[in-house]
Design an enzyme around this catalytic site. Structure first.
Site, PDB file in Angstrom:
ATOM      1  N   SER B  32      -9.649  27.175 -14.843  1.00 26.12           N
ATOM      2  CA  SER B  32      -9.189  27.726 -13.576  1.00 26.12           C
ATOM      3  C   SER B  32     -10.248  27.505 -12.501  1.00 26.12           C
ATOM      4  O   SER B  32     -11.364  27.096 -12.796  1.00 26.12           O
ATOM      5  CB  SER B  32      -8.920  29.217 -13.727  1.00 26.12           C
ATOM      6  N   VAL B  33      -9.848  27.786 -11.270  1.00 30.97           N
ATOM      7  CA  VAL B  33     -10.707  27.486 -10.130  1.00 30.97           C
ATOM      8  C   VAL B  33     -12.138  27.984 -10.314  1.00 30.97           C
ATOM      9  O   VAL B  33     -13.096  27.263 -10.069  1.00 30.97           O
ATOM     10  CB  VAL B  33     -10.114  28.091  -8.837  1.00 30.97           C
ATOM     11  N   ASN B 163     -16.891  30.441 -21.146  1.00 34.07           N
ATOM     12  CA  ASN B 163     -18.019  30.346 -20.208  1.00 34.07           C
ATOM     13  C   ASN B 163     -18.380  31.713 -19.624  1.00 34.07           C
ATOM     14  O   ASN B 163     -17.615  32.668 -19.748  1.00 34.07           O
ATOM     15  CB  ASN B 163     -17.651  29.346 -19.100  1.00 34.07           C
ATOM     16  N   SER B 472      34.229   1.986  10.198  1.00 31.02           N
ATOM     17  CA  SER B 472      35.581   1.869   9.644  1.00 31.02           C
ATOM     18  C   SER B 472      36.447   0.968  10.508  1.00 31.02           C
ATOM     19  O   SER B 472      37.234   0.167  10.002  1.00 31.02           O
ATOM     20  CB  SER B 472      36.227   3.247   9.526  1.00 31.02           C
ATOM     21  N   SER B 539      25.857   6.145   4.343  1.00 33.85           N
ATOM     22  CA  SER B 539      24.737   5.797   3.438  1.00 33.85           C
ATOM     23  C   SER B 539      23.393   5.760   4.163  1.00 33.85           C
ATOM     24  O   SER B 539      22.835   4.691   4.396  1.00 33.85           O
ATOM     25  CB  SER B 539      25.007   4.476   2.719  1.00 33.85           C
TER      26      SER B 539
END
Lengths: 298, 631
Positions: B32-33, B163, B472, B539
């Site tokens: 972790s950080v 740690n 169209s 599209s």
């Protein structure tokens, strides 16, 4: 199991072949130094019995050590390769140099801008560089295949994830990729490999008596008569060598008696300073290398 | 570690000789950080005397957030300036150090929530993971996530480094509790080996050598374990695999295949099978710059010469004939999404794996894995940093092996076809529709025969443009002209199709992609039947138009961009849709609150501000004649 040098060699060869297979027009940046020597040697191995399927490019600032240029021309002749030399024509015209314009301007115009010119002129879409991740902090995070925008910029915040050896080489027109086959080599690996493979290097790496002046604690070699001496300054002949090679006014010599590879390696093993310390350009500003790299420096 | 300062030249030669036998271990650190990852790596470099004076001096300048008297080890490791300012490591950085027996490459990857992507990247080339836990906090959500990702990426060896033991009084009870918490969930992940070590990176306890502060711990220090661990991935004993990377052809007399052996070994005389053609040949020579080899092993980059003139190209795999790998065009895989833009099922991406690059789509997203709980959840897309399990379909069969067997033949990246970004990474679990020999059903009456009979080359005329641009109208005029010339045609209109075939689809990105895919699929069938198909579809996305283009043959897809500015379309507003969109009654309306990506290389562009619909239709028909699509 492969030794660490065998593993590094195989990785570098894989990287080079990937570029040859996928890039439209690749080029190898050849800076004449020891890392370039190793990179070139690996290229000869990667494509054997073919010759490397790309030319070498040297961006000449016109301020390189004379011995470097001689070594360059010998090497190209010995290996039978194509070499392109590019000098920034505008820079040459304006007489840009480290003494008259300072290291920052000189490096930008004659190296960074010149490199971009050469890449654009030839339309190279992939360029090999000999940089290593152990050299400097910002290099440690750069990808092996490092994407560059149309303006040659590197964006450290937006790098492509790089997994396994599935390298993403895809680019759009005008974009390019810088490729670093020596990314995972350290300075010690380089020297060990040169020793093991008996790779020729520029004699400047070996100690010899050379004329130097000491400025700001750095020994600068008087390589030619373009070096302006300050009043009362007299070059002295000293036993020196170089750990890294660049433009002679910007490269500090170290006092040394090491005239053989084992002696050089011995010196390196017990050294207390890292190799880039001899380079004046890295000290200009905090995080200077990262800035230069973003702008297109190798 | 560096030798003593008074080392003599002869000793240097001995030293170099000894160095040549070193092996390489790649590992990654995750936590972790605030677990102190960067500090731990800084400590490994510092204590193994790999920091130089000028780097230490630069540290003092950079510091400001370190403790008095202790160099700021983390700042050495946190590379980029912006990251230093933020105080976190946000990308993957690689560090190097060496001892008497090994060289180490450390991938330092962030522990921050958002960066699953970076950890997977670091893990992909690592054989071991050092997972850090803050002794004060114990096993956290992040610990589970990191362990899961490590196992997913095929890491088999873990060192659990607990740690900051100095901050819990170096207590054994605390350590034992954390270890038992960890084993409780990590057992399910299938690691081959988990070593647990109590350390203090800041004080140096159990990092390089045994700590005097924790006499109750008798195991190895972190460095001792890194030196001792045996990570041989059984790749040497596995069957021979060799993905061809580059065809080596210096002259007419030499033809070799260059690549890296991914598993097993090979000798001259060995029979090999070439995938995916399943042809066989024999290895004649193993060529290297340093001379021909009698045998080549996994990891070596070599060039093979075969005994027969067989067709082999980049992306083919040479394998031992006793146990060749399979080929497939569909497989199930875990996929890690790595881009801000989410995965769209049915969108075509490029898949790159073992020198093979193939268009691929995710056909089914079975579930998303909650990386914290490992729960499986239903989902329609994958967002950045999400991990899903899905089926993929490829345009053609690739040679593969399950990722667990060979990383190089089972690990792939997905690349966006427009931006070229690497958007995902996957690990193949198993092939679907596996084939050891792929045969297509041959059909006698094919497209070419129909084409001759119809006196036309079937194709798709794909009209794209904003709503109201005139698509169209023009398509209809083109069809009338073609009909008059006795050509066989059909119009697929976007609005009409949505009333039938696609009436179950809405307007989200996912549905739009599916909408296009179905229309492209239907057009492709009609082209196969011999028709000239006129598709009139807004599209808006380049990717989707390219998807349609890729489903058709070379020269069978013409993109016609009906280029009408938004203001003009909006002024026309034949169906009153713009008014509704502006009023907020229609969401995701192209041009208003959803983008239209202009075609970069349309086959035909008609500017309706200068051309009448009739003139535009004439122009289209003229191009068809030019391109010999009609007589």
């Amino acid at each position: 199991m492969l030794t660490h040098l065998q593993a590094l060699e195989a990785e570098s060869i894989h990287i080079m072949r990937e570029v040859a297979a996928e890039a439209r027009k690749p080029v190898m940046l050849y800076s004449i130094g020891k890392d370039s020597a190793v990179m070139l040697h690996l290229a000869m191995k990667a494509f054997y019995p073919s010759k490397p399927p790309f030319p070498l490019l040297h961006v000449d600032t016109t301020w390189k050590f004379a011995e470097m240029i001689a070594f360059r021309d010998q090497t190209v002749k010995r290996l039978g390769l194509d070499l392109l030399v590019h000098i920034n024509p505008q820079g040459l015209e304006q007489g840009i140099g480290p003494f008259s314009h300072g290291s920052a301007v000189h490096t930008d115009i004659m190296k960074t801008q010149a490199l971009k010119q050469a890449l654009d002129e030839h339309g190279f879409d992939a360029a090999f560089g000999g940089a290593r991740r152990d050299e400097e902090k910002s290099r440690a995070k750069e990808r092996i295949f490092s994407f560059r925008s149309k303006a040659h910029r590197w964006d450290p915040k937006n790098q492509r994830p790089e997994l396994w050896n599935a390298y993403n080489t895809r680019i759009n027109r005008g974009e390019s990729i810088r490729v670093f086959p020596l990314s995972n080599w350290t300075e010690l690996d380089i020297w060990q490999y040169i020793h093991l493979e008996n790779i020729p290097i520029v004699p400047l790496y070996f100690a010899a008596e050379r004329p130097v002046v000491t400025r700001g604690g750095t020994m600068i070699m008087v390589d030619d008569d373009r070096m302006p001496l300050e009043p009362g300054e007299v070059p002295e002949t000293r036993m020196v060598r170089f750990r890294t090679l660049g433009c002679y006014p910007l490269t500090g010599a170290i006092a040394s008696t090491a005239t053989s590879l084992p002696e050089i390696i011995q010196e390196m093993l017990v050294a207390n300073t890292s190799e880039r310390e001899g380079r004046v350009i890295d000290h200009d500003q905090a995080a200077s290398m990262e800035k230069k790299k973003q702008e297109g420096y190798f | 570690m560096r030798p003593p300062a008074d080392i003599q030249p002869q000793e240097v030669l001995d030293y170099l000789k000894a160095q040549e036998a070193k092996t390489l271990l790649r590992f990654l650190t995750c936590g972790s950080v605030d677990d102190g990852k960067s500090t731990l790596i800084g400590r490994l470099l510092y204590d193994s005397k790999l920091l130089f004076e000028d780097q230490l001096a630069a540290l003092d300048v950079a510091a400001g957030n370190g403790q008095a008297g202790v160099p700021d080890l983390a700042s050495l490791v946190d590379g980029l300036q912006a990251e230093q300012e933020q105080g976190i490591t946000i990308d993957v950085a690689y560090r190097f150090f060496a001892t008497e027996t090994r060289k180490f490459i450390v991938a330092d990857t962030p522990g921050h929530e958002q960066y699953t992507r970076n950890m997977a990247t670091g893990a992909s080339t690592a054989d071991l993971a050092v997972i850090l836990i803050d002794a004060r906090k114990g096993v956290l959500t992040q610990t589970r996530r990191h362990s899961y990702i490590a196992s997913l990426l095929g890491i088999r060896h873990v060192i659990l480094a607990v740690n900051k033991m100095d901050l819990v009084g170096y207590g054994q009870d605390r350590f034992d509790d954390i270890v038992s918490d960890y084993f409780a969930f990590a057992q399910a992940l299938g690691f081959a080996e988990i070593t647990t070590i109590p350390v203090s990176a800041l004080k140096g306890d159990n990092v390089i050598s045994a700590s005097t502060q924790m006499p109750w711990y008798s195991g190895p220090s972190l460095l001792e374990q890194l030196e001792a661990v045996d990570v041989a991935r059984d790749v040497q004993d596995a069957p021979f695999r060799f993905p061809v990377q580059w065809v080596n052809r210096p002259d007419l007399d030499f033809r070799g295949y260059s690549g890296t052996v991914t598993s097993g070994s090979v000798r001259p005389g060995d029979e090999v099978t070439i995938l995916p053609s399943f042809k066989t040949s024999r290895v004649e020579r193993i060529v290297t710059f340093d001379g021909d080899l009698d045998e080549a092993f996994a990891g070596q980059a070599i060039t093979l010469v075969l005994a027969d003139q067989v067709d082999v190209s980049r992306g083919d795999v040479l394998a031992c004939s006793d146990a060749p790998p399979e080929i497939t065009d569909q497989f199930a895989a875990h996929l890690i999404w790595m881009h801000d833009e989410p995965l769209l099922p049915e969108r075509s991406y490029l898949l790159k794996m073992a020198n093979q690059t193939v268009p691929a789509v995710v056909t089914e997203l079975k579930h998303v894995v909650n990386v914290n709980t490992m729960e499986q959840l239903a989902a329609k897309t994958l967002e950045l940093n999400e991990i899903g399990f899905c089926n993929l379909a490829l345009d053609r069969a690739v040679t593969y092996e399950p990722y667990k067997q060979t990383r190089e033949l089972g690990g792939f990246v997905l690349i966006d076809r427009i931006t070229n970004q690497t958007v995902g990474a996957g690990m193949i679990e198993f092939g679907l529709r596996r084939a050891t020999n792929l045969v297509w059903q041959e059909l006698y009456i094919d497209k070419a025969r129909r084409s001759v009979m119809n006196k036309q080359r079937p194709c798709v005329l794909w009209f794209t443009g904003l709503s109201g641009s005139g698509k169209s109208t023009i398509a209809s005029l083109v069809e009338r002209r073609l009909h008059a010339l006795t050509h066989r045609t059909y119009i697929l209109d976007g609005d009409n199709v949505r009333h039938g075939l696609n009436k179950d689809l809405g307007f989200t990105d996912v549905d739009r992609v599916e909408n296009i895919r179905r229309v492209a699929e239907v057009s492709s069938l009609m082209v196969d039947a011999g028709l000239i198909v006129l598709v009139s579809f807004i599209s808006p996305f380049r990717n989707e138009r390219r998807l349609a283009r890729d489903m058709l043959g070379e020269g069978e897809f013409l993109e016609i961009f009906v280029d009408t500015p938004l203001e003009v379309c909006e002024a026309r507003d034949p169906k009153g849709l713009y008014e509704k969109a502006r009023a907020g009654d229609i969401k995701n309306f192209t041009g208003i609150d959803s983008p239209y990506e202009v075609p970069e290389q349309a086959d035909i562009t008609v500017d309706t501000t200068t051309l009448s619909p009739e003139a535009a239709a004439e122009h289209v028909v003229a191009v068809l004649k030019d391109r010999k699509l009609i007589e």
